[in-house]
Design a protein around this motif. Structure first.
Motif, PDB file in Angstrom:
ATOM      1  N   LEU A  78      15.006   9.333 -10.555  1.00 27.51           N
ATOM      2  CA  LEU A  78      14.245   9.351  -9.314  1.00 27.51           C
ATOM      3  C   LEU A  78      13.653  10.728  -9.028  1.00 27.51           C
ATOM      4  O   LEU A  78      12.526  10.843  -8.553  1.00 27.51           O
ATOM      5  CB  LEU A  78      15.134   8.888  -8.152  1.00 27.51           C
TER       6      LEU A  78
ATOM      7  N   GLU B 167       9.763  11.717  -8.711  1.00 25.99           N
ATOM      8  CA  GLU B 167       9.226  12.483  -7.595  1.00 25.99           C
ATOM      9  C   GLU B 167       8.289  13.593  -8.093  1.00 25.99           C
ATOM     10  O   GLU B 167       7.215  13.812  -7.535  1.00 25.99           O
ATOM     11  CB  GLU B 167      10.363  13.089  -6.778  1.00 25.99           C
TER      12      GLU B 167
ATOM     13  N   LEU C  32      12.720   8.940  -1.852  1.00 26.87           N
ATOM     14  CA  LEU C  32      13.893   8.830  -2.728  1.00 26.87           C
ATOM     15  C   LEU C  32      14.993   8.022  -2.057  1.00 26.87           C
ATOM     16  O   LEU C  32      15.646   7.179  -2.694  1.00 26.87           O
ATOM     17  CB  LEU C  32      14.424  10.227  -3.079  1.00 26.87           C
TER      18      LEU C  32
END
Length: 382
Positions: free
Chosen positions: A46, A50, A60
């Motif tokens: 994740l 990003e 997130l």
């Protein structure tokens, strides 16, 4: 029609070939753990997403929480369906949906697709969890039924940690971590689906399948004392585990200024892996004592974690994960055994959506044993 034709015996319907019991039990345990391995896999990715797609940090949290919402909804709606239509149909369907979510991860062009994949993944895991925990006890060797319950308690946490660790290694040592991880998990889910197809059914069909889809959560009177005593510690332990699984990569980046994929995965691995080991190690101790011990561990682990973040001391963050993870495993396994029925009284494992989910606190447990002709999972909504 001739007399000879009338007297000809009707051929018996051939029985479906199934896997040997030991193979089916092992396959079910591995497939169950793989669901949570897949749930833990996105943790180190994740932060990578990003950086790659440039979305806001709060997204997130949405991506991480989407899985939990899908899982909870699925547990409440289809959690008891396998009691009525059988374990195999539910497991086959859930594993097939989980496989679909793995494909969604592979081809996701942006964070919106990742969030959608997390929701689908949660739905599949919730549908499979109660069926798997019941099937593990039902498929376990006759003299090792307790082993099925232990695996049902340890596999979710252990799978979450291992998924984060392996994905962290893929991020560190490969250039296409997303493809490597989810292509591998697609194969694993396909194998799990085949195992469910070839396994024997462990319960007979029962009426009431449609009625079972109505979410009705209750706590039977005999279980209320243990339920309300264990719920706060159980909730706190999952909050601490969620901190490590959901936010540890961001904490390592923003507080400790580390961006190693392997370090992200290893840090997220600590709490759930320790929880799985503790759940197994303390399985022979009285449930209430284990919950009390776990509550102390969660509080101490949270305090150490906060101190580590406040002082930017990485070893303290790791120590907090170990101590808090031990408390997590104690409260989780102890509360399941305290609220759920004993394996000697039911064919179920003491864990189904009415008892618990791996992402939510225990709900309801049925103390009475099922009818001998109809083995059912340990809990039911009323």
């Amino acid at each position: 029609m001739s007399a000879a034709t009338l007297e000809r015996p009707i051929a018996a319907r051939p029985r479906r070939r199934t896997l040997p019991p030991a193979v089916a039990f092992t396959g079910a345990a591995l497939a169950f753990a793989s669901l949570y391995l897949a749930a833990g896999a996105p943790t180190p990715l994740l932060v990578l997403f990003e950086h790659q797609w440039g979305f806001a940090p709060w997204v997130l949290t949405v991506a991480f929480a989407a899985y939990a919402f899908g899982l909870l909804a699925s547990l409440l709606v289809v959690g008891s369906l396998s009691d009525h239509i059988g374990r195999r149909p539910v497991l086959i369907g859930a594993l097939a949906v989980e496989l679909l979510s793995m494909v969604m991860f592979i081809f996701a062009p942006g964070i919106g697709w990742v969030i959608a994949a997390r929701i689908v993944q949660g739905l599949a895991t919730g549908a499979a969890s109660s069926a798997f925990t019941a099937a593990l006890v039902e498929l376990a060797p006759p003299h090792h039924k307790r082993l099925g319950g232990i695996l049902g308690a340890a596999a979710p946490a252990g799978g979450l940690g291992l998924g984060a660790l392996l994905t962290g290694a893929a991020v560190q040592f490969t250039h296409h971590a997303n493809l490597v991880v989810f292509a591998s998990l697609t194969v694993v889910m396909a194998l799990g689906t085949v195992t469910a197809l070839l396994s024997a059914e462990t319960v007979s069909r029962q009426p009431g399948a449609l009625a079972s889809l109505r979410p009705r959560v209750s706590v039977p009177a005999p279980a209320r004392r243990d339920f309300f005593a264990a719920a706060p510690a159980h909730l706190a332990s999952w909050m601490l585990a969620g901190l490590y699984m959901g936010l540890s990569p961001s904490i390592l980046r923003d507080v400790f200024h580390h961006s190693s994929g392997l370090l992200n995965g290893a840090t997220a691995f600590l709490a759930p892996a320790t929880a799985a080991a503790t759940a197994y190690a303390l399985s022979r101790f009285p449930a209430r004592r284990v919950v009390r011990l776990g509550t102390v561990g969660v509080l101490l682990g949270a305090a150490i974690t906060l101190l580590g973040i406040a002082t930017a001391t990485l070893p303290l963050l790791w120590l907090g994960g170990l101590v808090g993870g031990a408390g997590f495993g104690s409260t989780f396994s102890g509360s399941l055994r305290a609220v759920g029925p004993s394996p000697r009284h039911t064919s179920g494992p003491g864990c189904s959506p009415r008892c618990s989910s791996s992402r939510t606190s225990p709900s309801a447990a049925r103390r009475s044993s099922p009818a001998p002709s109809s083995p059912r999972s340990a809990c039911s909504r009323r």
